[in-house]
Scaffold this motif. Structure first.
Motif, PDB file in Angstrom:
ATOM      1  N   LEU A 101       0.802  -1.218   0.000  1.00 49.61           N
ATOM      2  CA  LEU A 101       0.000   0.000   0.000  1.00 49.61           C
ATOM      3  C   LEU A 101       0.839   1.274   0.000  1.00 49.61           C
ATOM      4  CD1 LEU A 101      -2.783  -1.059   2.535  1.00 49.61           C
ATOM      5  CD2 LEU A 101      -3.003  -0.850   0.040  1.00 49.61           C
ATOM      6  N   ILE A 102       2.002   1.258   0.650  1.00 52.38           N
ATOM      7  CA  ILE A 102       2.795   2.492   0.733  1.00 52.38           C
ATOM      8  C   ILE A 102       3.939   2.565  -0.285  1.00 52.38           C
ATOM      9  CG2 ILE A 102       2.201   2.924   3.139  1.00 52.38           C
ATOM     10  CD1 ILE A 102       4.996   1.863   3.919  1.00 52.38           C
ATOM     11  N   PHE A 103       4.252   1.449  -0.951  1.00 51.21           N
ATOM     12  CA  PHE A 103       5.364   1.454  -1.911  1.00 51.21           C
ATOM     13  C   PHE A 103       5.196   2.477  -3.030  1.00 51.21           C
ATOM     14  CE2 PHE A 103       7.387  -0.048  -5.848  1.00 51.21           C
ATOM     15  CZ  PHE A 103       8.713   0.044  -5.455  1.00 51.21           C
ATOM     16  N   PRO A 104       4.013   2.660  -3.607  1.00 51.15           N
ATOM     17  CA  PRO A 104       3.907   3.661  -4.693  1.00 51.15           C
ATOM     18  C   PRO A 104       4.336   5.068  -4.268  1.00 51.15           C
ATOM     19  CG  PRO A 104       1.977   2.256  -4.676  1.00 51.15           C
ATOM     20  CD  PRO A 104       2.767   1.926  -3.433  1.00 51.15           C
ATOM     21  N   PHE A 105       4.135   5.418  -3.017  1.00 45.63           N
ATOM     22  CA  PHE A 105       4.533   6.739  -2.531  1.00 45.63           C
ATOM     23  C   PHE A 105       6.056   6.838  -2.428  1.00 45.63           C
ATOM     24  CE2 PHE A 105       0.258   5.893  -1.017  1.00 45.63           C
ATOM     25  CZ  PHE A 105      -0.417   7.019  -1.464  1.00 45.63           C
ATOM     26  N   ALA A 106       6.691   5.782  -1.932  1.00 41.69           N
ATOM     27  CA  ALA A 106       8.149   5.747  -1.843  1.00 41.69           C
ATOM     28  C   ALA A 106       8.759   5.740  -3.244  1.00 41.69           C
ATOM     29  CB  ALA A 106       8.598   4.511  -1.059  1.00 41.69           C
ATOM     30  N   ARG A 107       8.131   5.030  -4.141  1.00 43.23           N
ATOM     31  CA  ARG A 107       8.594   4.960  -5.536  1.00 43.23           C
ATOM     32  C   ARG A 107       8.587   6.348  -6.171  1.00 43.23           C
ATOM     33  NH1 ARG A 107       5.052   1.854 -10.105  1.00 43.23           N
ATOM     34  NH2 ARG A 107       6.635   1.713 -11.712  1.00 43.23           N
ATOM     35  N   ARG A 108       7.549   7.121  -5.884  1.00 39.02           N
ATOM     36  CA  ARG A 108       7.433   8.476  -6.439  1.00 39.02           C
ATOM     37  C   ARG A 108       8.510   9.404  -5.861  1.00 39.02           C
ATOM     38  NH1 ARG A 108       4.250  11.676  -9.965  1.00 39.02           N
ATOM     39  NH2 ARG A 108       5.335  13.647  -9.828  1.00 39.02           N
ATOM     40  N   ILE A 109       8.817   9.241  -4.590  1.00 41.43           N
ATOM     41  CA  ILE A 109       9.867  10.051  -3.964  1.00 41.43           C
ATOM     42  C   ILE A 109      11.197   9.802  -4.662  1.00 41.43           C
ATOM     43  CG2 ILE A 109      11.242  10.325  -1.851  1.00 41.43           C
ATOM     44  CD1 ILE A 109       8.541   9.763  -0.337  1.00 41.43           C
ATOM     45  N   ILE A 110      11.505   8.542  -4.931  1.00 38.44           N
ATOM     46  CA  ILE A 110      12.764   8.201  -5.604  1.00 38.44           C
ATOM     47  C   ILE A 110      12.766   8.743  -7.033  1.00 38.44           C
ATOM     48  CG2 ILE A 110      14.122   6.260  -6.504  1.00 38.44           C
ATOM     49  CD1 ILE A 110      13.421   4.811  -3.856  1.00 38.44           C
ATOM     50  N   TYR A 111      11.646   8.654  -7.717  1.00 42.91           N
ATOM     51  CA  TYR A 111      11.532   9.190  -9.082  1.00 42.91           C
ATOM     52  C   TYR A 111      11.804  10.695  -9.075  1.00 42.91           C
ATOM     53  CZ  TYR A 111       9.504  10.449 -13.589  1.00 42.91           C
ATOM     54  OH  TYR A 111       9.304  10.955 -14.840  1.00 42.91           O
ATOM     55  N   ASP A 112      11.159  11.425  -8.182  1.00 45.43           N
ATOM     56  CA  ASP A 112      11.332  12.878  -8.113  1.00 45.43           C
ATOM     57  C   ASP A 112      12.764  13.254  -7.731  1.00 45.43           C
ATOM     58  OD1 ASP A 112       8.703  13.309  -8.836  1.00 45.43           O
ATOM     59  OD2 ASP A 112       8.011  13.690  -6.776  1.00 45.43           O
ATOM     60  N   ASP A 116      15.192  15.501  -9.889  1.00 44.21           N
ATOM     61  CA  ASP A 116      15.700  16.744  -9.305  1.00 44.21           C
ATOM     62  C   ASP A 116      17.221  16.754  -9.208  1.00 44.21           C
ATOM     63  OD1 ASP A 116      13.095  17.608  -9.080  1.00 44.21           O
ATOM     64  OD2 ASP A 116      12.943  17.183  -6.924  1.00 44.21           O
ATOM     65  N   GLY A 117      17.829  15.578  -9.224  1.00 38.85           N
ATOM     66  CA  GLY A 117      19.284  15.466  -9.205  1.00 38.85           C
ATOM     67  C   GLY A 117      19.897  15.608 -10.585  1.00 38.85           C
ATOM     68  N   GLY A 118      19.088  15.907 -11.592  1.00 43.74           N
ATOM     69  CA  GLY A 118      19.600  16.089 -12.947  1.00 43.74           C
ATOM     70  C   GLY A 118      19.880  14.787 -13.676  1.00 43.74           C
ATOM     71  N   LEU A 119      19.286  13.712 -13.208  1.00 43.84           N
ATOM     72  CA  LEU A 119      19.523  12.395 -13.805  1.00 43.84           C
ATOM     73  C   LEU A 119      18.360  11.999 -14.709  1.00 43.84           C
ATOM     74  CD1 LEU A 119      20.780  10.717 -10.527  1.00 43.84           C
ATOM     75  CD2 LEU A 119      22.194  11.524 -12.428  1.00 43.84           C
ATOM     76  N   PRO A 120      18.586  11.077 -15.635  1.00 45.70           N
ATOM     77  CA  PRO A 120      17.489  10.595 -16.478  1.00 45.70           C
ATOM     78  C   PRO A 120      16.396   9.952 -15.625  1.00 45.70           C
ATOM     79  CG  PRO A 120      19.605   9.812 -17.305  1.00 45.70           C
ATOM     80  CD  PRO A 120      19.859  10.440 -15.975  1.00 45.70           C
ATOM     81  N   PRO A 121      15.170   9.894 -16.115  1.00 44.50           N
ATOM     82  CA  PRO A 121      14.064   9.328 -15.328  1.00 44.50           C
ATOM     83  C   PRO A 121      14.358   7.904 -14.847  1.00 44.50           C
ATOM     84  CG  PRO A 121      13.245  10.335 -17.332  1.00 44.50           C
ATOM     85  CD  PRO A 121      14.742  10.336 -17.434  1.00 44.50           C
ATOM     86  N   LEU A 122      13.936   7.631 -13.620  1.00 47.97           N
ATOM     87  CA  LEU A 122      14.067   6.290 -13.047  1.00 47.97           C
ATOM     88  C   LEU A 122      12.760   5.948 -12.346  1.00 47.97           C
ATOM     89  CD1 LEU A 122      15.749   3.768 -12.202  1.00 47.97           C
ATOM     90  CD2 LEU A 122      16.266   5.004 -10.108  1.00 47.97           C
ATOM     91  N   LEU A 123      12.063   4.968 -12.880  1.00 46.19           N
ATOM     92  CA  LEU A 123      10.840   4.498 -12.255  1.00 46.19           C
ATOM     93  C   LEU A 123      11.083   3.057 -11.828  1.00 46.19           C
ATOM     94  CD1 LEU A 123       7.966   5.350 -11.555  1.00 46.19           C
ATOM     95  CD2 LEU A 123       7.233   4.457 -13.756  1.00 46.19           C
ATOM     96  N   LEU A 124      11.135   2.844 -10.517  1.00 39.51           N
ATOM     97  CA  LEU A 124      11.377   1.491 -10.004  1.00 39.51           C
ATOM     98  C   LEU A 124      10.253   0.556 -10.431  1.00 39.51           C
ATOM     99  CD1 LEU A 124      12.517   2.233  -6.346  1.00 39.51           C
ATOM    100  CD2 LEU A 124      13.956   1.645  -8.292  1.00 39.51           C
ATOM    101  N   ASP A 125      10.614  -0.675 -10.723  1.00 39.22           N
ATOM    102  CA  ASP A 125       9.609  -1.677 -11.048  1.00 39.22           C
ATOM    103  C   ASP A 125       8.744  -1.953  -9.824  1.00 39.22           C
ATOM    104  OD1 ASP A 125      10.554  -2.007 -13.639  1.00 39.22           O
ATOM    105  OD2 ASP A 125      11.891  -3.664 -13.089  1.00 39.22           O
ATOM    106  N   PRO A 126       7.488  -2.324 -10.047  1.00 35.33           N
ATOM    107  CA  PRO A 126       6.659  -2.727  -8.901  1.00 35.33           C
ATOM    108  C   PRO A 126       7.315  -3.909  -8.178  1.00 35.33           C
ATOM    109  CG  PRO A 126       5.310  -2.439 -10.860  1.00 35.33           C
ATOM    110  CD  PRO A 126       6.743  -2.353 -11.296  1.00 35.33           C
ATOM    111  N   VAL A 127       7.076  -4.003  -6.885  1.00 38.70           N
ATOM    112  CA  VAL A 127       7.680  -5.060  -6.067  1.00 38.70           C
ATOM    113  C   VAL A 127       6.610  -6.075  -5.698  1.00 38.70           C
ATOM    114  CG1 VAL A 127       8.811  -5.562  -3.865  1.00 38.70           C
ATOM    115  CG2 VAL A 127       9.414  -3.499  -5.131  1.00 38.70           C
ATOM    116  N   ASN A 128       6.937  -7.338  -5.871  1.00 37.07           N
ATOM    117  CA  ASN A 128       6.057  -8.417  -5.441  1.00 37.07           C
ATOM    118  C   ASN A 128       6.437  -8.759  -4.000  1.00 37.07           C
ATOM    119  OD1 ASN A 128       4.763 -10.842  -4.917  1.00 37.07           O
ATOM    120  ND2 ASN A 128       5.075 -11.640  -6.990  1.00 37.07           N
TER     121      ASN A 128
END
Length: 166
Positions: A101-112, A116-128
């Motif tokens: 339930l809370i992983f999508p929020f943490a995933r978004r923090i890492i993406y942002d 914001d660090g000037g790096l190419p987009p990184l979207l973590l894969d969903p976790v089972n």
């Protein structure tokens, strides 16, 4: 009765981002870095309550030519109030359903943070989380036993404190 869970709050407990060369790392090299992501889950609760703290520990590291390009460490916490949680499903519910339930929020923090660090987009894969839980159980990892922890109730702490003054 069905288990009923409510997220009371969620927050960043700890966040570290190391990006020493910024986006220049990617411009100088033609090869993409190897990105490694590790995740761990911990669950605790106050003794004699139905309030649980679920902590996601996420570590993302990029390595290129055997050098660290960047490092992200995130401890993300969700506080849950859970009703009708029986002992037979307590561990899997806390270590699978709550982090899901809370992983999508943490995933978004890492993406942002990545962007914001000037790096190419990184979207973590969903976790089972069910598979992660089962793998830890199969290898009889000692950490699985440490993931569930009951902290003392405020009353127990106060009684202990008072006893030490006596």
């Amino acid at each position: 009765m069905d288990v009923q869970a409510k997220i009371i709050t969620q927050f960043i407990r700890d966040l570290s981002f190391e990006n020493p060369q910024g986006p220049m790392t990617f411009r100088a090299q033609n090869e993409k870095p190897e990105i490694k992501a590790n995740i761990d889950v911990k669950a605790t609760n106050q003794k004699d309550t139905n309030v649980f703290e679920i902590e996601l520990n996420i570590n993302v590291a990029a390595i290129q030519n055997e050098k660290n390009v960047y490092l992200i460490d995130l401890k993300y916490v969700g506080i849950f109030e859970i009703e009708n949680l029986t002992d037979d499903i307590r561990e899997p519910y806390l270590l699978v359903e709550c982090p899901r339930l809370i992983f999508p929020f943490a995933r978004r923090i890492i993406y942002d943070l990545h962007a914001d660090g000037g790096l190419p987009p990184l979207l973590l894969d969903p976790v089972n989380f069910a598979k992660l839980y089962q793998q830890k159980k199969d290898v009889k990892d000692e950490s699985i036993n440490c993931l569930l922890y009951t902290s003392p109730s405020p009353r127990d702490v106060e009684e202990s404190r008072m006893a030490s003054w006596a």
